[in-house]
Design a protein around this motif. Structure first.
Motif, short mmCIF file in Angstrom:
data_model
loop_
_atom_site.label_atom_id
_atom_site.label_comp_id
_atom_site.label_asym_id
_atom_site.label_seq_id
_atom_site.Cartn_x
_atom_site.Cartn_y
_atom_site.Cartn_z
N ALA A 187 -15.38 -1.63 6.92
CA ALA A 187 -16.84 -2.16 6.82
C ALA A 187 -16.83 -3.50 6.90
N PHE A 188 -15.61 -3.99 6.26
CA PHE A 188 -15.62 -5.66 5.91
C PHE A 188 -15.19 -6.25 7.68
N GLY A 189 -14.56 -5.45 8.51
CA GLY A 189 -14.53 -5.99 9.75
C GLY A 189 -12.99 -6.01 9.99
N CYS A 190 -12.24 -5.50 9.37
CA CYS A 190 -10.60 -5.35 9.65
C CYS A 190 -10.43 -4.29 10.80
N SER A 191 -9.43 -4.67 11.51
CA SER A 191 -9.38 -4.15 12.95
C SER A 191 -8.01 -2.98 12.79
N LYS A 192 -7.37 -3.15 11.80
CA LYS A 192 -6.13 -2.25 11.75
C LYS A 192 -6.02 -1.60 10.40
N PHE A 193 -5.41 -0.46 9.94
CA PHE A 193 -5.16 0.07 8.81
C PHE A 193 -4.20 1.06 8.98
N ALA A 194 -3.01 0.92 8.11
CA ALA A 194 -1.94 1.79 7.82
C ALA A 194 -1.68 2.14 6.46
N PRO A 195 -1.86 3.01 5.88
CA PRO A 195 -1.21 3.58 4.33
C PRO A 195 0.21 4.16 4.82
N MET A 196 0.92 3.95 3.88
CA MET A 196 2.39 4.48 3.75
C MET A 196 2.79 4.86 2.31
N GLU A 197 3.46 5.78 2.10
CA GLU A 197 4.16 5.88 0.75
C GLU A 197 5.74 6.02 0.87
N ASP A 198 6.31 5.35 0.15
CA ASP A 198 7.83 5.27 0.25
C ASP A 198 8.28 6.31 -1.14
N GLU A 202 11.32 4.82 -3.55
CA GLU A 202 10.83 3.88 -4.41
C GLU A 202 9.81 4.14 -5.28
N GLY A 203 8.87 5.05 -4.79
CA GLY A 203 7.65 5.24 -5.57
C GLY A 203 6.59 4.31 -5.24
N LYS A 204 6.33 3.97 -3.98
CA LYS A 204 5.45 2.93 -3.76
C LYS A 204 4.59 3.62 -2.89
N VAL A 205 3.40 2.75 -2.97
CA VAL A 205 2.29 3.07 -2.03
C VAL A 205 2.13 1.80 -1.17
N ILE A 206 2.21 1.65 0.00
CA ILE A 206 1.88 0.46 0.67
C ILE A 206 0.64 0.41 1.55
N ILE A 207 -0.04 -0.40 1.48
CA ILE A 207 -1.21 -0.53 2.61
C ILE A 207 -1.10 -1.62 3.38
N GLN A 208 -1.23 -1.58 4.64
CA GLN A 208 -1.30 -2.68 5.70
C GLN A 208 -2.58 -2.71 6.32
N PHE A 209 -3.29 -3.82 6.51
CA PHE A 209 -4.23 -4.09 7.41
C PHE A 209 -4.56 -5.38 8.04
N GLU A 210 -5.30 -5.36 9.15
CA GLU A 210 -5.42 -6.76 9.62
C GLU A 210 -6.98 -7.24 9.78
N TYR A 211 -6.75 -8.60 9.41
CA TYR A 211 -8.38 -9.14 9.51
C TYR A 211 -8.22 -10.48 10.18
N ARG A 212 -8.90 -10.41 11.32
CA ARG A 212 -8.92 -11.75 12.18
C ARG A 212 -7.37 -12.39 12.63
N GLY A 213 -6.87 -11.42 12.79
CA GLY A 213 -5.46 -11.95 13.34
C GLY A 213 -4.28 -12.08 11.80
N ARG A 214 -4.99 -11.86 10.66
CA ARG A 214 -4.08 -11.93 9.51
C ARG A 214 -3.64 -10.50 9.08
N MET A 215 -2.37 -10.30 9.29
CA MET A 215 -1.64 -9.11 8.57
C MET A 215 -1.49 -9.15 7.29
N VAL A 216 -2.04 -8.29 6.54
CA VAL A 216 -1.80 -8.04 5.02
C VAL A 216 -1.17 -6.73 4.80
N GLN A 217 -0.16 -7.04 3.64
CA GLN A 217 0.49 -5.86 3.06
C GLN A 217 0.24 -5.93 1.63
#
Length: 151
Positions: free
Chosen positions: A24-35, A38-53
């Protein structure tokens, strides 16, 4: 006071909430992952060309929960079962924590409190695959925090 999110039950439905929020915010990509190792939850998304993890550690939450709920021989379970229960609580809680944190950051952006870069600066991925936070830490660009312990 009890540990926040210790009674969370939403778990994976929080992942769907995150996806809906960033879409809804306008992000173009979304990828959830569990390691799992390591016991980690990792979320990646992209907003206006900026990849965030964004990462959260269920083991860290489990350790905090165990500190607040130490094992006792009076419990009707073994210590290992109690520790397994703590990790299960952590695995559920981190999804809710990430949902609320991401929603808070996006709300701050939408209301003009923060820019996108300011809200997610430490989590922005560089072309090398590391976050800005990881780069600044590895290169010692920020001084170590002062010790807050009282004498």
């Amino acid at each position: 006071m009890s540990l926040p999110y210790s009674n969370s039950t939403s778990g994976r439905s929080a992942m769907d909430d995150i996806r809906k929020t960033i879409q809804a915010f306008g992000c173009s990509k979304f990828a959830p992952m569990e390691d799992f190792a390591e016991g980690k939850v990792i979320i990646q998304f992209e907003y206006r060309g900026r990849m965030v993890q964004v990462e959260a550690n269920a083991k860290g939450y489990a350790a905090a929960w165990l500190k607040e709920n130490p094992y006792s021989s009076r419990m009707r379970m073994s210590k290992a079962e109690h520790e397994r229960r703590a990790l299960e609580k952590g695995q559920i809680a981190v999804w809710s924590i990430l949902r609320d944190w991401i929603k808070g950051q996006l709300t701050a952006i939408e209301t003009g409190i923060l820019s996108f870069d300011a809200a997610f600066l430490g989590q922005i991925l560089l072309p090398t695959g590391e976050t800005i936070y990881e780069r600044t830490t590895s290169q010692g660009l920020l001084p170590a925090p002062e010790n807050d312990a009282k004498p």
